[in-house]
Every structure is written in structure tokens, then in C-alpha cells.
Design a protein around this motif. Structure first.
Motif, PDB file in Angstrom:
ATOM      1  N   CYS A   2     -30.256  -0.431  40.052  1.00  0.00           N
ATOM      2  CA  CYS A   2     -30.587   0.602  41.033  1.00  0.00           C
ATOM      3  C   CYS A   2     -31.115   1.818  40.285  1.00  0.00           C
ATOM      4  O   CYS A   2     -30.397   2.436  39.500  1.00  0.00           O
ATOM      5  N   VAL A   3     -32.394   2.117  40.517  1.00  0.00           N
ATOM      6  CA  VAL A   3     -33.075   3.161  39.751  1.00  0.00           C
ATOM      7  C   VAL A   3     -33.717   4.172  40.688  1.00  0.00           C
ATOM      8  O   VAL A   3     -34.354   3.799  41.669  1.00  0.00           O
ATOM      9  N   LEU A   4     -33.550   5.454  40.354  1.00  0.00           N
ATOM     10  CA  LEU A   4     -34.199   6.546  41.066  1.00  0.00           C
ATOM     11  C   LEU A   4     -35.462   6.934  40.300  1.00  0.00           C
ATOM     12  O   LEU A   4     -35.396   7.274  39.124  1.00  0.00           O
ATOM     13  N   PHE A   5     -36.606   6.857  40.973  1.00  0.00           N
ATOM     14  CA  PHE A   5     -37.899   7.214  40.400  1.00  0.00           C
ATOM     15  C   PHE A   5     -38.329   8.537  41.032  1.00  0.00           C
ATOM     16  O   PHE A   5     -38.538   8.600  42.243  1.00  0.00           O
ATOM     17  N   ILE A   6     -38.467   9.594  40.223  1.00  0.00           N
ATOM     18  CA  ILE A   6     -38.791  10.917  40.752  1.00  0.00           C
ATOM     19  C   ILE A   6     -40.178  11.344  40.274  1.00  0.00           C
ATOM     20  O   ILE A   6     -40.427  11.450  39.072  1.00  0.00           O
ATOM     21  N   ASP A   7     -41.065  11.605  41.220  1.00  0.00           N
ATOM     22  CA  ASP A   7     -42.381  12.170  40.937  1.00  0.00           C
ATOM     23  C   ASP A   7     -42.156  13.670  40.732  1.00  0.00           C
ATOM     24  O   ASP A   7     -42.026  14.435  41.687  1.00  0.00           O
ATOM     25  N   GLY A   8     -42.092  14.088  39.470  1.00  0.00           N
ATOM     26  CA  GLY A   8     -41.660  15.435  39.105  1.00  0.00           C
ATOM     27  C   GLY A   8     -42.392  16.578  39.783  1.00  0.00           C
ATOM     28  O   GLY A   8     -41.769  17.454  40.382  1.00  0.00           O
ATOM     29  N   GLU A   9     -43.703  16.604  39.690  1.00  0.00           N
ATOM     30  CA  GLU A   9     -44.477  17.705  40.255  1.00  0.00           C
ATOM     31  C   GLU A   9     -44.279  17.781  41.766  1.00  0.00           C
ATOM     32  O   GLU A   9     -44.046  18.843  42.333  1.00  0.00           O
ATOM     33  N   ASN A  10     -44.364  16.648  42.403  1.00  0.00           N
ATOM     34  CA  ASN A  10     -44.169  16.560  43.844  1.00  0.00           C
ATOM     35  C   ASN A  10     -42.763  17.038  44.225  1.00  0.00           C
ATOM     36  O   ASN A  10     -42.573  17.832  45.144  1.00  0.00           O
ATOM     37  N   PHE A  11     -41.769  16.547  43.512  1.00  0.00           N
ATOM     38  CA  PHE A  11     -40.376  16.899  43.745  1.00  0.00           C
ATOM     39  C   PHE A  11     -40.146  18.403  43.605  1.00  0.00           C
ATOM     40  O   PHE A  11     -39.541  19.033  44.481  1.00  0.00           O
ATOM     41  N   LEU A  12     -40.633  18.988  42.514  1.00  0.00           N
ATOM     42  CA  LEU A  12     -40.423  20.417  42.272  1.00  0.00           C
ATOM     43  C   LEU A  12     -41.077  21.266  43.358  1.00  0.00           C
ATOM     44  O   LEU A  12     -40.516  22.271  43.798  1.00  0.00           O
ATOM     45  N   PHE A  55     -28.889  18.760  39.318  1.00  0.00           N
ATOM     46  CA  PHE A  55     -29.432  17.502  39.830  1.00  0.00           C
ATOM     47  C   PHE A  55     -28.343  16.515  40.217  1.00  0.00           C
ATOM     48  O   PHE A  55     -28.514  15.731  41.144  1.00  0.00           O
ATOM     49  N   ASP A  56     -27.209  16.551  39.517  1.00  0.00           N
ATOM     50  CA  ASP A  56     -26.089  15.675  39.898  1.00  0.00           C
ATOM     51  C   ASP A  56     -25.632  16.008  41.309  1.00  0.00           C
ATOM     52  O   ASP A  56     -25.459  15.130  42.146  1.00  0.00           O
ATOM     53  N   LYS A  57     -25.439  17.286  41.568  1.00  0.00           N
ATOM     54  CA  LYS A  57     -24.968  17.711  42.884  1.00  0.00           C
ATOM     55  C   LYS A  57     -26.001  17.366  43.958  1.00  0.00           C
ATOM     56  O   LYS A  57     -25.641  16.957  45.060  1.00  0.00           O
ATOM     57  N   LEU A  58     -27.272  17.518  43.638  1.00  0.00           N
ATOM     58  CA  LEU A  58     -28.322  17.244  44.620  1.00  0.00           C
ATOM     59  C   LEU A  58     -28.371  15.765  45.001  1.00  0.00           C
ATOM     60  O   LEU A  58     -28.522  15.428  46.161  1.00  0.00           O
ATOM     61  N   PHE A  59     -28.218  14.871  44.028  1.00  0.00           N
ATOM     62  CA  PHE A  59     -28.387  13.438  44.289  1.00  0.00           C
ATOM     63  C   PHE A  59     -27.095  12.687  44.614  1.00  0.00           C
ATOM     64  O   PHE A  59     -27.128  11.683  45.316  1.00  0.00           O
ATOM     65  N   ASN A  60     -25.962  13.132  44.102  1.00  0.00           N
ATOM     66  CA  ASN A  60     -24.729  12.347  44.231  1.00  0.00           C
ATOM     67  C   ASN A  60     -24.336  12.040  45.669  1.00  0.00           C
ATOM     68  O   ASN A  60     -24.050  10.889  46.001  1.00  0.00           O
ATOM     69  N   GLN A  61     -24.303  13.030  46.532  1.00  0.00           N
ATOM     70  CA  GLN A  61     -23.856  12.790  47.905  1.00  0.00           C
ATOM     71  C   GLN A  61     -24.866  11.963  48.708  1.00  0.00           C
ATOM     72  O   GLN A  61     -24.492  10.955  49.298  1.00  0.00           O
ATOM     73  N   PRO A  62     -26.146  12.340  48.735  1.00  0.00           N
ATOM     74  CA  PRO A  62     -27.092  11.540  49.537  1.00  0.00           C
ATOM     75  C   PRO A  62     -27.233  10.089  49.057  1.00  0.00           C
ATOM     76  O   PRO A  62     -27.519   9.209  49.853  1.00  0.00           O
ATOM     77  N   LEU A  63     -27.031   9.845  47.759  1.00  0.00           N
ATOM     78  CA  LEU A  63     -27.225   8.499  47.208  1.00  0.00           C
ATOM     79  C   LEU A  63     -25.897   7.765  46.969  1.00  0.00           C
ATOM     80  O   LEU A  63     -25.890   6.690  46.363  1.00  0.00           O
ATOM     81  N   LYS A  64     -24.831   8.342  47.480  1.00  0.00           N
ATOM     82  CA  LYS A  64     -23.494   7.752  47.314  1.00  0.00           C
ATOM     83  C   LYS A  64     -23.476   6.325  47.869  1.00  0.00           C
ATOM     84  O   LYS A  64     -24.022   6.047  48.924  1.00  0.00           O
ATOM     85  N   GLY A  65     -22.875   5.429  47.130  1.00  0.00           N
ATOM     86  CA  GLY A  65     -22.731   4.056  47.583  1.00  0.00           C
ATOM     87  C   GLY A  65     -23.886   3.140  47.200  1.00  0.00           C
ATOM     88  O   GLY A  65     -23.823   1.940  47.421  1.00  0.00           O
ATOM     89  N   LEU A  66     -24.941   3.683  46.608  1.00  0.00           N
ATOM     90  CA  LEU A  66     -26.088   2.847  46.221  1.00  0.00           C
ATOM     91  C   LEU A  66     -25.937   2.255  44.812  1.00  0.00           C
ATOM     92  O   LEU A  66     -26.710   1.397  44.425  1.00  0.00           O
ATOM     93  N   GLY A  67     -24.967   2.725  44.065  1.00  0.00           N
ATOM     94  CA  GLY A  67     -24.757   2.202  42.710  1.00  0.00           C
ATOM     95  C   GLY A  67     -25.851   2.616  41.743  1.00  0.00           C
ATOM     96  O   GLY A  67     -26.276   1.820  40.900  1.00  0.00           O
ATOM     97  N   LEU A  68     -26.279   3.848  41.841  1.00  0.00           N
ATOM     98  CA  LEU A  68     -27.355   4.363  40.992  1.00  0.00           C
ATOM     99  C   LEU A  68     -26.997   4.244  39.515  1.00  0.00           C
ATOM    100  O   LEU A  68     -25.936   4.688  39.094  1.00  0.00           O
ATOM    101  N   GLN A  69     -27.885   3.600  38.752  1.00  0.00           N
ATOM    102  CA  GLN A  69     -27.627   3.400  37.326  1.00  0.00           C
ATOM    103  C   GLN A  69     -28.593   4.155  36.418  1.00  0.00           C
ATOM    104  O   GLN A  69     -28.274   4.404  35.269  1.00  0.00           O
TER     105      GLN A  69
END
Length: 193
Positions: A4-14, A38-52
Motif C-alpha cells: 500500500c503506497v501513497l503517491f503524492i504529486d508534490g507541486e499539485n499537493f502544495l 504530514f503524519d497528522k495530515l495523512f494518518n486519520q484519513p488513511l487509517k485502516g489502509l495499511g500504508l507502508q
């Protein structure tokens, strides 16, 4: 093996994060996105997905003679951002370049190559069976062919967008959508300030 991978388009994201913070009343010149939790931003919305894995993609910045001071400022910001992302467990990948183009009498900078790198990584990880769930944080509809390809290979794709401007094409192309709320963005930003 990263499944399980999060791919972030940096410029778009910022850009989207900055928009949300401005909408919530923060002054643009006072925002320093290199301080985001970034941990706080992603942890709750992505909880349960098993992000590695979390991968943040940006284009290489260069000093440009017409905008030397601004170029140096952006390069310094990118280094600071990189250090913060690494501290929060993100991989920081520089791919492509920021290119200057003259439009009329104005110099405009455009990012080239980041979306191609994300698409290649999506497809190659899926083909190598190193990806079961791809979480895509980008509003770039150019990624739809790669999304369709990896879905045909039985890779789940989650679109991670923003409540104030979700990309409808990515919403329909992916298996499901998670939207970051402005309040979550402000909360993750405020913690580091």
C-alpha cells in the motif's frame, strides 16, 4: 515488499494545501508549507489502509538568471520541505524539471516530468506485484490511463483529493475517493507552527 503506497504529486499537493489554508484565513505570505505535520495530515484519513510507503514527487529546480533571488528562495524551501518530509517517513523523489518559458514579456515556470514518473511507478510496481493499493494524491487527469491499466491488473486505486476542489475524472476512474477536509489541513499545519 510495499503493498500500500501513497503517491503524492508534490507541486499539485502544495498548491491545494495552500489554497485550503488561505480559504481558512491564513495570509499567503505567512504560510510555510515546509512545516506541515504530514503524519497528522495523512494518518486519520488513511487509517485502516495499511500504508507502508509515502512517496513525494517534485521537479528539479534550477537557478534562472531572470529570477535568481526567487529561484534561490524556492530551492531553499524545497530543501527544507525535503527534510521535513523525510522526518515524517516520506521518500522524496526529484523527477523532471521546472522549465522557464517566455510568455509575452513575462517568464513563466512550468513543471515537466513528475506525472510521467508517477505513472511509471504506478504501472511498474503493479506489474511487479509490489502494489495492492495505490493511494494517489494528485489532481492531474493525465494519470487516468495509468490508473486504468493498474486497475486491470487488480490493483485498488484510492484517489486522495481535497474537499474544496475534487477532480471528478479521478473520482470516477479510481475505486474510491477520500477527501482531505480543510479543517484537517489547518489542524496538521497548526501543530508545527
Amino acid at each position: 515488499m510495499s503493498k500500500c503506497v501513497l503517491f503524492i504529486d508534490g507541486e499539485n499537493f502544495l498548491h491545494k494545501i495552500e489554497e485550503a489554508l488561505i480559504q481558512k484565513g491564513l495570509a499567503k505570505d505567512k504560510i510555510d508549507l515546509s512545516l506541515m505535520d504530514f503524519d497528522k495530515l495523512f494518518n486519520q484519513p488513511l487509517k485502516g489502509l495499511g500504508l507502508q510507503r509515502k512517496i513525494f514527487y517534485v521537479a528539479k529546480l534550477h537557478l534562472h538568471p531572470d529570477t535568481k533571488e526567487k529561484s534561490e528562495e524556492l530551492i531553499k524551501f524545497q530543501r527544507k520541505l525535503r527534510n521535513n518530509l523525510i522526518k515524517h517517513g516520506c521518500e522524496f523523489i526529484i523527477s523532471g524539471n521546472v522549465r522557464a518559458q517566455t510568455v509575452g514579456k513575462k517568464t513563466v515556470f512550468r513543471e515537466k516530468g513528475v506525472d510521467v514518473r508517477i505513472a511509471v511507478d504506478l504501472v511498474s510496481l503493479s506489474c511487479d506485484k509490489k502494489l495492492s493499493t495505490a493511494i494517489l494524491c494528485s489532481s492531474d487527469s493525465d494519470l487516468q490511463p495509468a490508473i486504468k491499466e493498474i486497475r486491470q491488473r487488480h490493483t485498488e486505486v484510492v484517489y486522495l483529493g481535497f474537499e474544496n476542489s475534487p477532480n471528478k475524472g479521478l473520482t470516477f476512474t479510481t475505486n474510491r475517493t477520500i477527501l482531505l477536509r480543510n479543517s484537517e489541513i489547518v489542524d496538521a499545519y497548526s501543530k508545527e507552527k
